[in-house]
Structure formats: C-alpha cells, structure tokens
Design an enzyme around this catalytic site. Structure first.
Site, PDB file in Angstrom:
ATOM      1  N   CYS A 227      28.601  -1.651 -11.335  1.00  0.00           N
ATOM      2  CA  CYS A 227      29.069  -2.856 -10.655  1.00  0.00           C
ATOM      3  C   CYS A 227      29.350  -3.968 -11.670  1.00  0.00           C
ATOM      4  O   CYS A 227      30.333  -3.891 -12.411  1.00  0.00           O
ATOM      5  CB  CYS A 227      28.078  -3.276  -9.581  1.00  0.00           C
ATOM      6  SG  CYS A 227      28.779  -4.439  -8.380  1.00  0.00           S
TER       7      CYS A 227
ATOM      8  N   HIS B 266      27.990   1.613  -6.629  1.00  0.00           N
ATOM      9  CA  HIS B 266      26.567   1.781  -6.922  1.00  0.00           C
ATOM     10  C   HIS B 266      26.170   3.249  -6.737  1.00  0.00           C
ATOM     11  O   HIS B 266      25.679   3.635  -5.665  1.00  0.00           O
ATOM     12  CB  HIS B 266      25.730   0.898  -5.989  1.00  0.00           C
ATOM     13  CG  HIS B 266      25.817  -0.558  -6.286  1.00  0.00           C
ATOM     14  ND1 HIS B 266      24.854  -1.238  -6.994  1.00  0.00           N
ATOM     15  CD2 HIS B 266      26.773  -1.472  -5.967  1.00  0.00           C
ATOM     16  CE1 HIS B 266      25.195  -2.507  -7.109  1.00  0.00           C
ATOM     17  NE2 HIS B 266      26.360  -2.677  -6.489  1.00  0.00           N
TER      18      HIS B 266
ATOM     19  N   GLU C  50      23.657   4.804  -7.795  1.00  0.00           N
ATOM     20  CA  GLU C  50      22.215   4.987  -7.620  1.00  0.00           C
ATOM     21  C   GLU C  50      21.808   5.051  -6.160  1.00  0.00           C
ATOM     22  O   GLU C  50      20.749   5.600  -5.826  1.00  0.00           O
ATOM     23  CB  GLU C  50      21.442   3.853  -8.321  1.00  0.00           C
ATOM     24  CG  GLU C  50      21.498   2.493  -7.644  1.00  0.00           C
ATOM     25  CD  GLU C  50      22.704   1.640  -7.998  1.00  0.00           C
ATOM     26  OE1 GLU C  50      22.673   0.423  -7.770  1.00  0.00           O
ATOM     27  OE2 GLU C  50      23.696   2.212  -8.502  1.00  0.00           O
TER      28      GLU C  50
ATOM     29  N   LEU D  73       0.822  -1.218   0.000  1.00  0.00           N
ATOM     30  CA  LEU D  73       0.000   0.000   0.000  1.00  0.00           C
ATOM     31  C   LEU D  73       0.852   1.262   0.000  1.00  0.00           C
ATOM     32  O   LEU D  73       0.353   2.344  -0.310  1.00  0.00           O
ATOM     33  CB  LEU D  73      -0.931   0.010   1.216  1.00  0.00           C
ATOM     34  CG  LEU D  73      -2.138  -0.917   1.172  1.00  0.00           C
ATOM     35  CD1 LEU D  73      -2.963  -0.763   2.445  1.00  0.00           C
ATOM     36  CD2 LEU D  73      -2.992  -0.651  -0.051  1.00  0.00           C
TER      37      LEU D  73
END
Length: 548
Positions: free
Chosen positions: A394, A520, A522, A26
């Site tokens: 990576c 990484h 991100e 949800l």
C-alpha cells in the site's frame, strides 16, 4: 417465565457466546477461532462474529495505537483485527455481518426512530437496542450456511459498555430452544510468585459478575501460566456452578496455532458438542494438515531476518496480519522468519545502512500521513541500490514510486499529494472519485478488486496465474501520467486493474526481488493458503542470505 420457543422461526444454527473476565487481552479471539477450527475439522460449517462495545461505527478511523490494525474484508468492511484470526484459522472469508459495534447498533436504531419506525414509542436500551443486537446475533445463523455461529463479546464482564450485549445474550438463551445456545467464559488464574500458587478468586468474582447479569456460563476456559491441579479444578467448579469437566485449562502456548491442539487435549470441542447436542460430525477432528503446518513451523531448516519498516512498530498488533503472514510463509519455506521492527521516524540516509545491517529482506508497511515518510524512502533507496529483497504494501508501494522518481528519474521534488499537496511532481495523487469526499469513515477504496498481472512478471510467477483479486484500503494511487517514464527506466507496472487501469503491482526487472502492491496481501494469508507474495519474498530472502 419466558417461553423458550417464543421466536417466530426455529433457528437454523447453534449459537456459542464467548465472554471474558478479570482482564482484557486474554485471547477470546484465539479461543473462539480454536474452537471453530476443531468443530470445522469434524465437518461442521462454522463462522465467528465479533461484537465490539465501542461507540465508533467501525475501527476504520481508529489510530492503530488505540486498537491495533484495521482488518478489511472482501466486501469492504473495516473490522476488528480478531476477524483476521477467524479467517487465518478457518480459511473462510468474513464480511460486514461478522463485526458489529455498539455505534453501528445505535446508529441503526436512531435512524429508525427518525424515520418513525417505532410509532411514537419511547426508544430504550431494553427492548429496542437489545432487540437490534439480538437480530444481528442471529443473522448469520439464519442464512442456512452454518451449523454453528460463535459470537465473541468484546471487552470484559463488568464493563458498562458491554452490558447491552450481555443482556441480549441472556434474552436469547430464553428466546431460543433448549440446547441451542452455550456460554463460554474466559478468565485468568493469576500466579502469585510470593505465595507460589495459582489463585481462583478473580475467576470466582468474574463469574459472579456474569451471573449477576443473568448469565450462567456453561464452560470456563481458564488462562494460566501453570497447570491447574485437579483439586483447584474442583474448587472452581464448585464455586462457579459448572461441571468439573467444563473447567478447561488454557496454558500459555508457544504459538497461537498450537491452541487448537491444546483445546483438543482438554476436550473443549467434545464438551461443546455434548452440551449443544450437535449431530452429524466426525468422531474425531481431522487436523492432519494443521499438524503438518505446525511441524514445519516448529522445525525450520532455514532462518532469515526481515526488517519491518513502519510508523506504528511499538505496537505489534498494528501490523498483526503482516506478522502472521510471515509465519505462514516461513512455514511454507520451512524457514524461521525473525521480524525486526524499525521505526521509520528514526531512519535517515545517514543511518539506514546501520539500521538495516544484517537483514535479508525489507518490508515497508502500509500507513497514513507524513510522519516517517522520508525514513521509508531512505529504506527503499538502500535496498534498491544494494540488491536486498524488498516488498512494499500500500503506502509501501507509493514510497517505492516516489523514491524511484527522485533518485532514478531525477524528479527531485516528486512526492505524494498526501504528504505535499503542492508538489510539482505528484507521482502519487488522490484518486479522482475521492476528491469530493469529506467524511473519513468507510469512504476509502475498500474491499476486493480484480487485478490483471503481466505475463512472465515476478508477481505472475509467484501467484501462478494472471488474474487475481486482492483487498484494498487507500485514497491515493499512482499517477498514470508518469507511467511511461517509469517503465522506460525499468520500473514495470506488472499488475493493473482491468476496469480503471489503476496500477496495482510494480516491480524492478533487474533486481532479485523488488515487488510492491497497492493492495494488502497480508489480509488473505491463512494457515491453509499462505499468500504467494509473502512465500516468494521469504524465498528471495533465503536466497539472498545464501548469496544466490
């Protein structure tokens, strides 16, 4: 009745607990992050933590199809992807303390039992497990760094796994002074098309289950596809025993980043401040920078298509941070970034041109294992030879090095020892310190490490500096025995770890944008600070589309 002031020390923070009911997915994490953003925008110091009910110690060994991406923090914790939402909304780093699982709780209690810490007592869920849960729920609030600690309880009310967490919250509400805790329950109001109306019964039942566990929600946040009529709000308030102005409407949003403004419109932050008797905040939240971001996000002047090549693309949450990073970088460039997911298993040298037709950039995603490896190599070769902007993350960097070794250096059998332990040309090999490790969980090279960028390189220009720190999650690295040959052929090691010499960033000097990192990026992109490599990659894609 327990004494509300029975704790040994007064709390240094207020505690908000977010539970969910009716169904999973949800958006408890988004509601928690949105509320935290509104409180932060009023000047309060806020952090969010996630308590997950599964038995795993952490998500590090979970298949992405099971649980989405594994989010890594600066201190090397492998955590739930919701921590990524927390960081992206608040622009504040999280840590191991922000994510706790049932497995970690039981591991700690059992270890103490084996050490004799319980002095022969029968170790039980109550009080031993719940005491440990409560201790961890209070830890961040006791540091003195935060005014508010929001705790998201994973799972749905009624799940067997979540019961110890719910019981711990019930106890804490009595342990802590009045106005120190608040429970927000997120539910669903389903719309029945045949009846043409929203239905409140699932929400009533969910609250009944919560109350049967000893928790009365203070605020209900109701997910809905349609506006909730005033009469229905009164009905929910009556049957769920909450004030009518504590029934909060949460309509489906066009972007998760719109949710804070929707919650502001519903006065969620005002209700929380009043119920917790929070003092010292601004009269209204300062959301000008957030609104500016949304303005650029929703009114782009450019559009590009980026191919995301990976092995878990059927589940978008497997690459959640990458998708969000493109949203941040797109807004920064006033550009709509359409991400086209491509299953690396299906890519071959024969179909790669067709599969990548019409894209303006290609990102080869991180991952583990042999499946899809050769497809990624085909993608890298195609973009390298055709001047299409490329970004590798990576494993994506490792693939780029293997492809270059095979097709430029002529090392036809080059590979990674992860994919081929007997390869005669191990351009990617297991890190030396990893070779003696036998356990899988929490043993990779994890967390933030420093990197020195080569002056004048594409990476250094993107960052605007030469010293950076990025988060890692890997066991294999580029084999430096091949470095001279790579650089002589034009593949530059533009970023290296200052202590180990590990190659962290590579790039092609004679390519419009061919950059890959062992780390990484991100994981550090936020609304307030889009990651510079993503920003520059999107810019390169825009230039490619324009033929510049």
């Amino acid at each position: 009745m327990p004494d509300r002031n029975s704790t040994s020390a007064a709390p240094t923070a207020k505690y908000i607990f977010v539970t969910g009911g009716v169904t999973s997915s949800l958006g408890k994490g988004i509601i928690s992050a949105s509320l935290a953003k509104l409180l932060q925008a009023r000047g309060f110091q806020v952090t969010i933590q996630k308590f997950d009910p599964y038995i795993n110690i952490d998500p590090g060994t979970l298949n992405p199809y099971e649980h989405g991406e594994c989010y890594v923090t600066d201190d090397g914790a492998e955590t739930d992807l919701d921590l990524g939402h927390y960081e992206r909304f608040l622009n504040v780093p999280t840590s191991q303390a922000n994510n706790v699982t049932t497995g970690r709780i039981y591991d700690h209690v059992i270890t103490k039992e084996r050490e004799g810490a319980y002095l022969g007592k029968t170790v039980q869920v109550v009080p031993h497990i719940t005491d440990e849960i409560k201790r961890r729920m209070l830890l961040l609030g006791q540091t003195g760094q935060f005014d508010v600690v929001i705790t998201e309880i994973g799972g749905s009310i009624g799940d067997i796994e979540s019961l110890p967490f719910v019981e711990s919250v019930r106890q804490l509400r009595w342990d802590l002074p009045e106005n120190s805790t608040l429970v927000i329950h997120l539910t669903l109001l389903p719309y029945l098309k045949a009846a043409g109306e929203l239905k409140t019964k699932p929400t009533q039942h969910s609250v009944r289950d919560l109350r049967s566990a000893g928790l009365q929600p203070d605020i209900l946040v109701c997910r809905s596809e349609y506006p909730i009529p005033a009469e229905m709000r009164r009905k929910i308030a009556l049957f769920c025993n909450v004030n009518i102005n504590s029934v909060i409407e949460s309509l489906d949003a066009d972007s998760i980043y719109s949710v804070p403004l929707l919650m502001l419109k519903e006065h969620l932050d005002e209700r929380v401040i009043k119920k917790l008797n929070l003092k010292g905040g601004a009269a209204q939240p300062d959301l000008e920078a957030w609104k500016d971001f949304l303005g650029r996000l929703k009114n782009p002047t450019e559009e590009v298509t980026i191919a995301l090549v990976g092995k878990y693309v059927e589940l978008p949450d497997a690459y959640k941070s990458i998708i969000e990073s493109f949203i941040h970088a797109g807004a920064q460039n006033e550009c709509k970034v359409t991400v086209r997911s491509i299953q690396s298993d299906n890519l071959t040298a024969d179909n790669v041109a067709q599969q990548l037709a019409g894209v303006h950039g290609v990102l080869v995603a991180p991952g583990f294992g042999e499946r899809g490896f050769e497809g990624k190599i085909a993608a890298v070769q195609y973009v390298r030879e055709n001047g299409i902007p490329f970004f590798g993350i990576c494993l994506g960097m490792q693939v780029a090095m293997v492809e270059f070794a095979r097709n430029v250096l002529g090392l036809k059998h080059a590979s990674s020892t992860e994919m081929d332990a007997q390869t005669p040309e191990p351009v990617i090999a297991m890190m030396e310190e990893q070779k003696s490790i036998t356990k899988k969980g929490g043993t990779m090279r994890l967390g933030a490490y420093d990197c020195e960028l080569r002056r004048g390189s594409k990476a250094a220009k993107a960052y605007g500096r030469n010293q950076i720190s990025e988060r890692h999650r890997h066991r294999y690295e580029f084999n430096n025995e091949y470095l001279e040959r790579f650089e002589a052929a034009g593949m530059l090691a533009s970023g290296r770890n200052p202590e180990t010499g590990l190659v962290e960033v590579v790039e092609l000097a004679d390519h419009p944008w061919f950059v890959a990192g062992q780390f990484h990026p991100e994981l550090k992109s936020t609304v307030q600070n889009p990651h510079p490599l993503f920003v520059r990659f999107v810019k390169a894609a825009i230039q490619y589309r324009k033929g510049l």
